[in-house]
Design a protein around this motif. Structure first.
Motif, short mmCIF file in Angstrom:
data_model
loop_
_atom_site.label_atom_id
_atom_site.label_comp_id
_atom_site.label_asym_id
_atom_site.label_seq_id
_atom_site.Cartn_x
_atom_site.Cartn_y
_atom_site.Cartn_z
N ARG A 1 1.15 -1.11 -0.04
CA ARG A 1 0.13 -0.29 -0.31
C ARG A 1 1.15 1.32 -0.32
O ARG A 1 0.78 2.67 -0.34
CB ARG A 1 -0.80 -0.41 0.90
CG ARG A 1 -1.83 1.13 1.10
CD ARG A 1 -3.01 0.85 2.89
NE ARG A 1 -3.54 -0.12 2.40
CZ ARG A 1 -4.82 -0.34 2.00
NH1 ARG A 1 -4.68 0.21 1.41
NH2 ARG A 1 -5.71 -1.27 1.83
N ALA A 2 2.04 1.79 0.35
CA ALA A 2 2.99 1.79 0.89
C ALA A 2 3.60 3.09 -0.80
O ALA A 2 3.43 4.40 -0.91
CB ALA A 2 4.50 1.82 1.06
N PHE A 3 3.01 2.13 -2.10
CA PHE A 3 4.27 2.66 -3.02
C PHE A 3 2.11 3.50 -3.64
O PHE A 3 2.29 3.68 -4.66
CB PHE A 3 4.02 1.31 -4.46
CG PHE A 3 5.33 0.98 -3.81
CD1 PHE A 3 6.39 1.99 -3.33
CD2 PHE A 3 5.48 -0.39 -3.12
CE1 PHE A 3 7.45 1.64 -3.60
CE2 PHE A 3 6.91 -1.10 -3.51
CZ PHE A 3 7.80 -0.26 -2.60
N PHE A 4 1.27 3.37 -3.26
CA PHE A 4 0.11 4.41 -3.57
C PHE A 4 -0.41 5.41 -2.79
O PHE A 4 -1.51 5.41 -2.62
CB PHE A 4 -1.31 3.22 -3.36
CG PHE A 4 -0.28 2.38 -4.98
CD1 PHE A 4 -0.85 1.99 -5.93
CD2 PHE A 4 -0.02 1.06 -3.76
CE1 PHE A 4 -0.61 1.61 -7.14
CE2 PHE A 4 0.13 -0.36 -5.33
CZ PHE A 4 0.07 0.00 -6.62
N GLY A 5 0.81 6.42 -2.55
CA GLY A 5 0.48 7.18 -2.02
C GLY A 5 0.27 7.41 -0.15
O GLY A 5 1.22 6.20 0.12
N GLY A 6 0.14 8.78 0.25
CA GLY A 6 0.02 8.60 1.75
C GLY A 6 -0.40 7.09 2.17
O GLY A 6 -1.55 6.74 2.35
N PRO A 7 -0.31 7.16 4.14
CA PRO A 7 -0.63 6.36 5.05
C PRO A 7 -2.34 6.62 4.91
O PRO A 7 -2.76 5.83 5.51
CB PRO A 7 -0.78 6.21 5.96
CG PRO A 7 0.78 7.74 6.42
CD PRO A 7 0.39 8.23 4.56
N GLN B 1 1.85 8.04 -13.25
CA GLN B 1 2.21 8.97 -12.23
C GLN B 1 3.75 7.87 -12.17
O GLN B 1 4.01 8.24 -10.13
CB GLN B 1 0.95 8.65 -11.04
CG GLN B 1 -0.06 8.95 -11.63
CD GLN B 1 -1.36 10.13 -10.52
OE1 GLN B 1 -0.68 10.63 -9.39
NE2 GLN B 1 -2.03 9.39 -10.30
N TRP B 2 3.54 5.96 -12.36
CA TRP B 2 4.54 5.67 -11.87
C TRP B 2 5.53 6.18 -11.50
O TRP B 2 6.13 6.76 -12.96
CB TRP B 2 4.36 4.62 -12.89
CG TRP B 2 5.56 3.62 -12.25
CD1 TRP B 2 6.77 3.49 -12.67
CD2 TRP B 2 5.50 2.49 -10.90
NE1 TRP B 2 7.57 2.60 -11.23
CE2 TRP B 2 6.33 1.66 -11.12
CE3 TRP B 2 4.59 1.87 -10.60
CZ2 TRP B 2 6.69 0.47 -10.05
CZ3 TRP B 2 4.55 0.99 -9.44
CH2 TRP B 2 5.71 0.43 -9.44
N GLY B 3 6.29 6.17 -10.70
CA GLY B 3 7.86 7.04 -10.52
C GLY B 3 7.98 8.21 -9.80
O GLY B 3 8.87 9.17 -9.93
N SER B 4 6.57 8.92 -10.51
CA SER B 4 6.76 10.40 -9.54
C SER B 4 6.09 10.23 -8.34
O SER B 4 5.80 11.34 -7.24
CB SER B 4 6.37 11.41 -10.33
OG SER B 4 4.85 10.95 -10.91
N LYS B 5 4.97 9.68 -8.40
CA LYS B 5 3.92 9.38 -7.00
C LYS B 5 3.60 8.37 -6.84
O LYS B 5 3.35 8.07 -5.90
CB LYS B 5 2.46 10.78 -7.38
CG LYS B 5 2.47 11.96 -7.49
CD LYS B 5 1.08 12.49 -8.02
CE LYS B 5 1.45 14.02 -7.73
NZ LYS B 5 0.31 14.78 -8.50
N ILE B 6 3.79 7.38 -7.28
CA ILE B 6 3.25 6.05 -7.40
C ILE B 6 4.37 5.14 -7.40
O ILE B 6 5.34 5.70 -8.38
CB ILE B 6 2.30 5.02 -8.52
CG1 ILE B 6 0.88 5.55 -7.76
CG2 ILE B 6 2.13 3.76 -7.96
CD1 ILE B 6 0.16 5.82 -8.61
N GLY B 7 4.53 3.82 -6.98
CA GLY B 7 6.17 3.51 -6.95
C GLY B 7 7.24 3.75 -5.97
O GLY B 7 7.03 4.83 -5.81
#
Length: 429
Positions: free
Chosen positions: A76-82, A127-133
């Protein structure tokens, strides 16, 4: 790296399933350990401060920095804040953190998805590489990814079992280690000077202490400036009979000695308390000086050139292939040079200049003239560098094997040392 303890996943689950921390836990990091190190770890390849000592300190804040291998992530940590409001939806629903796989891994749908995400361009326009993953933009992607996760509110935890969870290989030649360190240093600069710099964005997101911890690594290579200064300036002044430190009879002399012995004494104590030998500590501080004159210095110059639009060498992968002769010399604790590299030139120059300045300083100080009292600290400093430079003197004049210092490097260093001495003499006069 390879697994060294089958109980490691169970240790991870103890943290992931803990209701007191699971809501904000982003990853569990194990310290990096290495097999095949020689007795005194001549290249300081275990990076004891970064992987073990400093990580324990950061664990008291928001957790250790992510250092690559030996880490388990909560998906879940790779998809935004907690927090639910900060979670980002994945472009492909099947890759989301809450998606439950209900098909066998050999099914046509799963294999088709695997081929899609394995392509080089599947993340384009996403958004992968900037906000995801994993985060792009730095060759030290582990530092940048862990840092950005902390900024989003995730925490890490250090798991340090008595038995190493993973073991890995280390470079056995000096050039391979310096090349690896230079690549890391450039990537760390990319983190330190980006729009998410720990000194600005990090302080707002993580607080002062945690941001300072990441700043230490992001600007690691700036150590090249004081190390280079102390390796050349006092010695060149000594060769020209110019005193830049307090006289031995002045109180300020004892302050310099106290600061030097205090800093090294504290460093030695931390190393010993962390389970290392005095021999490994000595080689660690020696390699810190060598890195300051080589990979740190070259990384700083290369990053500046890239920043101003000048092309430089591309990405270099660290070689860990073991040659029989190299492996034998490494086990014996002998430094491996063997190839012509620009990074060997500054350390050879420093060794030559410090040797001559130490000899001249001893001659002048032994004269017991009051005029030479101010040269004592410079002589002691030169002597300290000379002791640390013994592997270089050995590689220049006493070795016949293929790992000795190349003649081209030695000749270049002697010529440049002479040029630097002449220039310093003209300036100091």
């Amino acid at each position: 790296m390879y697994s060294n303890d089958p109980q490691t996943p169970l240790r991870v689950l103890c943290y992931v399933c803990d209701p007191a921390m699971r809501s904000k836990l982003g990853y569990v990091q194990f310290p990096q350990h290495f097999h095949g190190l020689n007795k005194n770890d001549i290249y300081a390849s275990e990076y004891k401060r970064m992987y073990q000592i400093n990580s324990m300190g950061l664990d008291g804040l928001m957790g250790p920095n992510y250092v690559g291998p030996g880490c388990f992530f909560v998906r879940r940590a790779f998809f935004g804040g907690p927090f639910p409001s900060t979670m980002l939806p994945p472009e492909i629903p099947q890759l989301g953190p809450d998606y439950v796989v209900d098909k066998p891994i050999t099914s046509e749908a799963v294999l088709a998805l695997a081929h899609k995400v394995a392509a080089c361009n599947y993340e384009n326009q996403t958004q992968w590489g900037s906000k995801i993953g994993f985060r792009y933009g730095s060759t030290s992607e582990d530092l940048f990814t862990g840092y950005r996760l902390k900024c989003e509110g995730w925490k890490g935890v250090l798991c340090k079992p008595q038995r190493a969870a993973f073991l890995g290989d280390v470079p056995i030649t000096l050039l391979d280690l310096l090349t690896q360190c230079k690549r890391w240093s450039i990537g760390q600069y990319q983190v330190g000077f980006c729009k998410h710099s720990p000194l600005t964005f990090g302080i707002r997101s993580m607080g002062l202490l945690m941001s300072l911890g990441y700043s230490y690594y992001s600007f690691w290579s700036i150590w090249s400036i004081p190390v280079t200064t102390y390796a050349f300036l006092p010695q060149l002044a000594l060769l020209n009979g110019v005193s830049i430190f307090p006289e031995i009879s002045k109180p300020w002399f004892f302050l310099y000695v106290f600061l030097f012995l205090g800093a090294y004494g504290q460093d030695l104590l931390e190393f010993v308390l962390a389970g290392a030998s005095v021999g490994r500590w000595w080689n660690d501080q020696r390699m810190w000086l060598i890195k300051g004159l080589s990979c740190f210095l070259f990384a700083t110059v290369e990053y500046l050139l890239k920043s101003f639009g000048f092309s430089t060498h591309g990405f270099t992968v660290t070689s860990k292939v073991v040659d029989d002769e190299q492996g034998k010399r490494y086990e014996q604790g002998t430094f491996e040079f063997g190839v012509t590299s620009p990074m060997f030139v500054p350390i050879t120059m420093a060794a030559i200049i410090n040797l001559f300045s130490f000899i001249l300083g001893m001659i002048q100080v032994s004269g017991s003239s009051s005029k030479t009292d101010g040269l004592c600290l410079q002589t002691l400093l030169s002597g300290f560098v000379v002791i640390n430079s013994w592997p270089i003197y050995e590689a220049i004049g006493f070795r016949k094997d293929r790992g000795k210092m190349p003649n081209k490097v030695t000749i270049t260093a002697i010529f440049l040392a002479g040029v630097v001495y002449i220039a310093a003499s003209l300036i100091l006069k």
